[in-house]
Every structure is written in structure tokens, then in C-alpha cells.
Design an enzyme around this catalytic site. Structure first.
Site, PDB file in Angstrom:
ATOM      1  N   ARG A 169      43.453  44.800  50.689  1.00  0.00           N
ATOM      2  CA  ARG A 169      42.150  44.188  50.982  1.00  0.00           C
ATOM      3  C   ARG A 169      42.163  43.784  52.454  1.00  0.00           C
ATOM      4  NH1 ARG A 169      42.729  40.424  45.716  1.00  0.00           N
ATOM      5  NH2 ARG A 169      42.177  41.995  44.161  1.00  0.00           N
ATOM      6  N   ARG A 262      34.248  36.199  45.105  1.00  0.00           N
ATOM      7  CA  ARG A 262      35.356  36.575  45.999  1.00  0.00           C
ATOM      8  C   ARG A 262      34.954  37.762  46.874  1.00  0.00           C
ATOM      9  NH1 ARG A 262      41.081  37.884  43.314  1.00  0.00           N
ATOM     10  NH2 ARG A 262      40.097  39.884  42.882  1.00  0.00           N
ATOM     11  N   ARG A 273      37.904  44.982  35.675  1.00  0.00           N
ATOM     12  CA  ARG A 273      38.697  43.755  35.630  1.00  0.00           C
ATOM     13  C   ARG A 273      38.203  42.810  34.527  1.00  0.00           C
ATOM     14  NH1 ARG A 273      41.796  42.720  40.606  1.00  0.00           N
ATOM     15  NH2 ARG A 273      42.088  44.822  41.433  1.00  0.00           N
TER      16      ARG A 273
HETATM   17  N1  LIG Z   1      53.163  43.797  36.117  1.00  0.00           N
HETATM   18  C1  LIG Z   1      52.849  43.437  37.350  1.00  0.00           C
HETATM   19  N2  LIG Z   1      51.627  42.982  37.626  1.00  0.00           N
HETATM   20  C2  LIG Z   1      51.347  42.614  38.891  1.00  0.00           C
HETATM   21  C3  LIG Z   1      52.316  42.679  39.932  1.00  0.00           C
HETATM   22  N3  LIG Z   1      51.731  42.223  41.077  1.00  0.00           N
HETATM   23  C4  LIG Z   1      50.486  41.880  40.759  1.00  0.00           C
HETATM   24  N4  LIG Z   1      50.235  42.111  39.451  1.00  0.00           N
HETATM   25  C5  LIG Z   1      49.018  41.850  38.671  1.00  0.00           C
HETATM   26  O1  LIG Z   1      48.095  42.868  38.918  1.00  0.00           O
HETATM   27  C6  LIG Z   1      46.791  42.347  38.718  1.00  0.00           C
HETATM   28  C7  LIG Z   1      45.895  42.795  39.849  1.00  0.00           C
HETATM   29  O2  LIG Z   1      46.320  42.189  41.042  1.00  0.00           O
HETATM   30  P1  LIG Z   1      45.422  42.309  42.352  1.00  0.00           P
HETATM   31  O3  LIG Z   1      45.061  43.737  42.552  1.00  0.00           O
HETATM   32  O4  LIG Z   1      46.111  41.622  43.467  1.00  0.00           O
HETATM   33  O5  LIG Z   1      44.065  41.598  41.922  1.00  0.00           O
HETATM   34  P2  LIG Z   1      43.667  40.076  41.568  1.00  0.00           P
HETATM   35  O6  LIG Z   1      44.485  39.607  40.419  1.00  0.00           O
HETATM   36  O7  LIG Z   1      42.237  40.201  41.224  1.00  0.00           O
HETATM   37  O8  LIG Z   1      43.903  39.249  42.790  1.00  0.00           O
HETATM   38  C8  LIG Z   1      46.949  40.845  38.578  1.00  0.00           C
HETATM   39  O9  LIG Z   1      46.880  40.531  37.189  1.00  0.00           O
HETATM   40  C9  LIG Z   1      48.326  40.563  39.082  1.00  0.00           C
HETATM   41  O10 LIG Z   1      48.904  39.452  38.430  1.00  0.00           O
HETATM   42  C10 LIG Z   1      53.614  43.156  39.594  1.00  0.00           C
HETATM   43  O11 LIG Z   1      54.520  43.242  40.397  1.00  0.00           O
HETATM   44  N5  LIG Z   1      53.814  43.518  38.309  1.00  0.00           N
HETATM   45  N1  LIG Z   2      39.075  25.996  40.232  1.00  0.00           N
HETATM   46  C1  LIG Z   2      38.303  26.821  40.925  1.00  0.00           C
HETATM   47  N2  LIG Z   2      36.988  26.586  40.985  1.00  0.00           N
HETATM   48  C2  LIG Z   2      36.145  27.420  41.655  1.00  0.00           C
HETATM   49  N3  LIG Z   2      36.557  28.541  42.311  1.00  0.00           N
HETATM   50  C3  LIG Z   2      37.875  28.832  42.272  1.00  0.00           C
HETATM   51  C4  LIG Z   2      38.798  27.993  41.581  1.00  0.00           C
HETATM   52  N4  LIG Z   2      40.034  28.538  41.705  1.00  0.00           N
HETATM   53  C5  LIG Z   2      39.877  29.670  42.462  1.00  0.00           C
HETATM   54  N5  LIG Z   2      38.585  29.828  42.805  1.00  0.00           N
HETATM   55  C6  LIG Z   2      37.992  30.967  43.564  1.00  0.00           C
HETATM   56  O1  LIG Z   2      37.936  32.074  42.673  1.00  0.00           O
HETATM   57  C7  LIG Z   2      38.151  33.298  43.391  1.00  0.00           C
HETATM   58  C8  LIG Z   2      39.284  34.051  42.707  1.00  0.00           C
HETATM   59  O2  LIG Z   2      40.503  33.356  42.940  1.00  0.00           O
HETATM   60  P1  LIG Z   2      41.869  34.139  43.210  1.00  0.00           P
HETATM   61  O3  LIG Z   2      42.886  33.087  43.575  1.00  0.00           O
HETATM   62  O4  LIG Z   2      41.659  35.248  44.162  1.00  0.00           O
HETATM   63  O5  LIG Z   2      42.167  34.698  41.747  1.00  0.00           O
HETATM   64  P2  LIG Z   2      43.295  35.697  41.197  1.00  0.00           P
HETATM   65  O6  LIG Z   2      44.414  35.662  42.177  1.00  0.00           O
HETATM   66  O7  LIG Z   2      43.680  35.097  39.875  1.00  0.00           O
HETATM   67  O8  LIG Z   2      42.660  37.007  41.069  1.00  0.00           O
HETATM   68  C9  LIG Z   2      38.464  32.925  44.817  1.00  0.00           C
HETATM   69  O9  LIG Z   2      37.292  33.139  45.602  1.00  0.00           O
HETATM   70  C10 LIG Z   2      38.818  31.442  44.744  1.00  0.00           C
HETATM   71  O10 LIG Z   2      38.479  30.767  45.926  1.00  0.00           O
END
Ligand SMILES: Nc1nc2c(ncn2[C@@H]2O[C@H](COP(=O)(O)OP(=O)(O)O)[C@@H](O)[C@H]2O)c(=O)[nH]1
Ligand SMILES: Nc1ncnc2c1ncn2[C@@H]1O[C@H](COP(=O)(O)OP(=O)(O)O)[C@@H](O)[C@H]1O
EC number: 2.7.4.8
Length: 383
Positions: A169, A262, A273
């Protein structure tokens, strides 16, 4: 499978060697020859296996990071699963190695590859704190939470940087947020046994390398893993002991709102998702999978709850005064004797130097450990 005897000479098949370029360790019907070529002592460590029944040699697939090269080592079998190898002339912290020859990990890898497999595991004095696995649907706030924790406690926590085949990203940095990689390269490394777990998530491959976790623990920090539910399940089934936390959204509508706000995914990706989120939420209640379910409604309340939860699980220091906790001094120990429960190591320094001890006892009540490291070693000064 059989091949000609290796070029280097096998001095003898003994249980122990006082320290030499190569030695042979007998376990059952096999002799494991660990050493370096006489001609080139600086070459990397070679492992050859002699099947004593058929008198054939096999060169096994060697997994894991091998010891730093020194001119000499001594070796002894710990049990039928592992060989202890003590490297000389390096800090004690770097000198204790195990060659896994028949552990469950090696058996599993051998079956997968259809070849003879051995694996290096570095011995680490003392226990690290249990890693923390954080799972939860996309957009629930895992990344936000982890960033907050790392900002407040930069020296206490370290992030396990996963590998992924998804594109970065805008604000993501290679090597910091993820190791962004090609699918073919990742698949090759998975087949080489370098990953603790991996999973296909939202159409991409994600995985945690063994090094990602162990390098954080080596720095004396507590490792945080952000992985999906499949990954959590794999880690649960591995020998890595961790704490498993699932983060729930206050409602599905709020989850969708956060994901959209986000602004990092296309509509199609958001839909994917959200579909996966339902399945993940269903699985969060799988018996024995997660230790704690935490709801991220108000971020500050959620963060405070997590902090409480983690401080409850502090490890206790070993109170035994004679235990060695600092192994930074350069050491030159060889194996003196072995019983079922301990191995005695003797210093080869003529006079006991400051910071080194003449006789050390290595407690053999090993608790296993993740592939790559054997943690929890206890070493005591005997004299
Ligand atoms: N099994 C596994 N899942 C992962 C790993 N790294 C990230 N993920 C998971 O992959 C999913 C997608 O991650 P990401 O593309 O960063 O999207 P986000 O969760 O929306 O921020 C999330 O549920 C993460 O927890 C890994 O090393 N192993
Ligand atoms: N408690 C909360 N209340 C409102 N917004 C939140 C809260 N926690 C996270 N966010 C927002 O939600 C979005 C997704 O969070 P993120 O940390 O990227 O989630 P994930 O890593 O689980 O995918 C981000 O824009 C973040 O700023």
C-alpha cells in the site's frame, strides 16, 4: 541414495570428540559426521550420514541457519533426536548448537521432501517471553493497536515482519510492514522449511518466517504476530508457545465502515474481505484456538485491556544464583561428560579468565522450542 565415502577422513566413530575439524556421532544404526574439510577448514559445516547396516553414505538436506564457523567444536548425542555441538572461540551465547536428526520437525520435513533431513537449532540460554499472536478480520484495528503498542514500548515489543505476495500500500515499507515478495520465491522458501506458517488470504499468500519471530526474541523483545485465523491455527499446532488473541469488531456494520474509511482497498477487495470476515468471526470460537477475545469498540479502552492482559503474563526470572545469564564473554568449552539430566562443559582456557568459569553444567531438561532455536537452556557454574 548411496554414494561414495566423503573425501574427508572419519577419524573414528566415537560418542564424543575433544574438539576437532570433524567428528562422528553414533545414533542407532547411523553415524552422523559433522565437520569441515581438512583441506579447507573455513568451508561451511558439512553433514554426512553413514548407514552402518548398508555402509552407504547419504548427504542430507540441511535446514536452518548453521553455526558461525570456528576452527573447532565438540559434539555428543543428547538423545536419539538431537546432537549437541559446542563451538569454540565464540561467546558462550553463540557456542551452543543442536543438530536435530530425528525430532518431530525433522520427521515431518523428511516426509514432505522425501529425503533425509537434519536441522540446525541454536541453543539459547533462558526463556524469551511468549510471543503474542493477534488475529481478527480485516479493518478491525489490529494494525492500529500494534502500532500503538510498539510506539509506547519500542524496546519491549518487536513486530514479526511477515512475507506476502500482495502489493504494497502507499505508506507501506518493504522490510518494515511486510517483506513483499514474488509468489515463486515464497513457495521455494516455504518448501525449504523456512516458514513457521503460511496461508492463502484474500487471494494472496502470507507467511511468518521462523527468522521473523526468532530474530525479535533474540533481541530480548516480545514478538507480536499479526496473522489470520488459519495462521493462528498453524502456530497453535507448532512447537512455538504463544498467547492467542482474537480482535472482534463491535458490529459488522462498524467493521465495514472502518474498512471503507481506511480507503486502501478497491470495492471488489472490500467485498472479499467482508466475506472472509464472517468466516473468521465464526472461527474465533473454535475450541482451544484463542486464549482471549477482545472487542475493539473504543480504541483507548481496547488498548488498556490489551495492556492489562499482557502484563498478567510476565515471565519470572530464574532465582538460582549460580545460573549463567550473561554469555557474552568469549568461551572455549569442550564436552567433559554426560548423564541423563546434564552435560558438563570444561573450559579449555589455562587459567580461568575473568568472566569465564572452569566447569559448567548444562541442564538437559529441554522443552523443545520452535524450529531454529532451542530456548530455555539453563547453565550453572559448578566451581
Ligand atoms: N497466516 C498469515 N496471515 C497473515 C500474515 N501476515 C498478515 N496476515 C493476515 O493477512 C490478512 C490480510 O492482511 P493485510 O493485507 O495486511 O490487510 P489488513 O488486515 O486489512 O490490514 C490479515 O488477516 C493479516 O492478519 C502471515 O504471516 N501469516
Ligand atoms: N476503535 C476504533 N474506532 C474507530 N476506528 C478505528 C478503531 N480502531 C481502528 N480504527 C480505524 O479502522 C481502520 C482499520 O484499522 P486497521 O488497524 O488498519 O485494521 P486491520 O489492521 O485489522 O486491518 C483504520 O482506518 C483505523 O484508523
Amino acid at each position: 541414495m548411496g554414494e561414495e565415502a566423503p573425501e574427508f577422513r572419519v577419524k573414528s566413530v566415537t560418542l564424543e570428540s575433544k574438539g576437532c575439524l570433524q567428528n562422528a556421532i553414533d545414533i542407532g544404526d547411523k553415524a552422523y559426521v559433522v565437520g569441515r574439510s581438512d583441506d579447507d577448514p573455513k568451508s561451511s559445516i558439512t553433514i554426512k550420514i553413514l548407514d552402518k547396516l548398508t555402509q552407504t553414505w547419504v548427504v542430507p538436506t540441511v535446514l536452518g541457519t548453521h553455526p558461525t564457523l570456528t576452527s573447532s567444536h565438540s559434539a555428543i548425542p543428547v538423545n536419539c533426536e538431537r546432537i549437541l555441538i559446542i563451538e569454540k572461540g565464540v561467546p558462550l551465547n553463540d557456542s551452543i548448537w543442536f543438530l536435530e536428526v530425528d525430532t518431530p520437525f525433522v520427521k515431518q520435513q523428511s516426509k514432505l521432501k522425501g529425503t533425509e533431513v537434519v536441522a540446525w537449532s541454536k541453543g539459547v540460554i533462558g526463556e524469551g517471553q511468549k510471543p503474542v499472536v493477534i488475529s481478527g478480520p480485516s479493518g478491525v484495528g489490529k494494525g492500529t493497536l500494534i502500532a500503538k503498542l510498539m510506539k509506547e514500548y519500542p524496546s519491549k515489543f518487536g513486530f514479526s515482519v511477515s512475507h506476502t505476495t500482495r502489493s504494497p500500500r502507499e505508506k507501506e515499507i518493504d522490510g518494515v510492514h511486510y517483506h513483499f515478495t514474488e509468489r515463486s520465491k515464497m513457495e521455494e522458501e516455504i518448501s525449504e522449511g523456512k516458514f513457521l506458517e503460511f496461508a492463502h488470504v484474500h487471494g494472496n499468500v502470507y507467511g511468518t518466517s521462523i527468522e521473523a519471530v526468532e530474530s525479535v526474541t533474540d533481541e530480548g523483545k516480545r514478538c507480536i504476530l499479526d496473522i489470520d485465523v488459519q495462521g493462528a491455527r498453524s502456530v497453535r499446532a507448532s512447537s512455538l508457545e504463544a498467547i492467542f488473541i482474537f480482535v472482534c469488531p463491535p458490529s459488522f456494520e462498524e467493521l465495514e465502515k472502518r474498512l471503507r474509511a481506511r480507503g486502501t482497498e478497491t470495492e471488489e477487495q472490500i467485498q472479499k474481505r467482508l466475506r472472509n470476515a464472517r468466516a473468521e468471526l465464526d472461527q474465533s470460537n473454535s475450541p482451544g484456538l484463542f486464549d482471549h477475545l477482545l472487542v475493539n469498540d473504543d480504541l483507548e479502552v481496547f488498548y488498556e485491556n490489551l495492556k492489562k492482559l499482557l502484563s498478567l503474563d510476565d515471565d519470572h526470572e530464574d532465582s538460582n544464583d549460580s545460573s549463567i545469564k550473561d554469555g557474552k564473554a568469549t568461551a572455549c568449552y569442550s564436552i567433559l561428560s554426560k548423564t541423563n539430566s546434564e552435560i558438563l562443559l570444561q573450559s579449555e582456557n589455562n587459567e580461568a579468565e575473568k568472566g569465564t568459569t572452569n566447569l559448567l553444567s548444562l541442564d538437559l531438561s529441554l522443552s523443545g522450542g520452535a524450529p531454529g532455536r532451542t530456548r530455555g537452556l539453563k547453565i550453572f557454574s559448578v566451581n
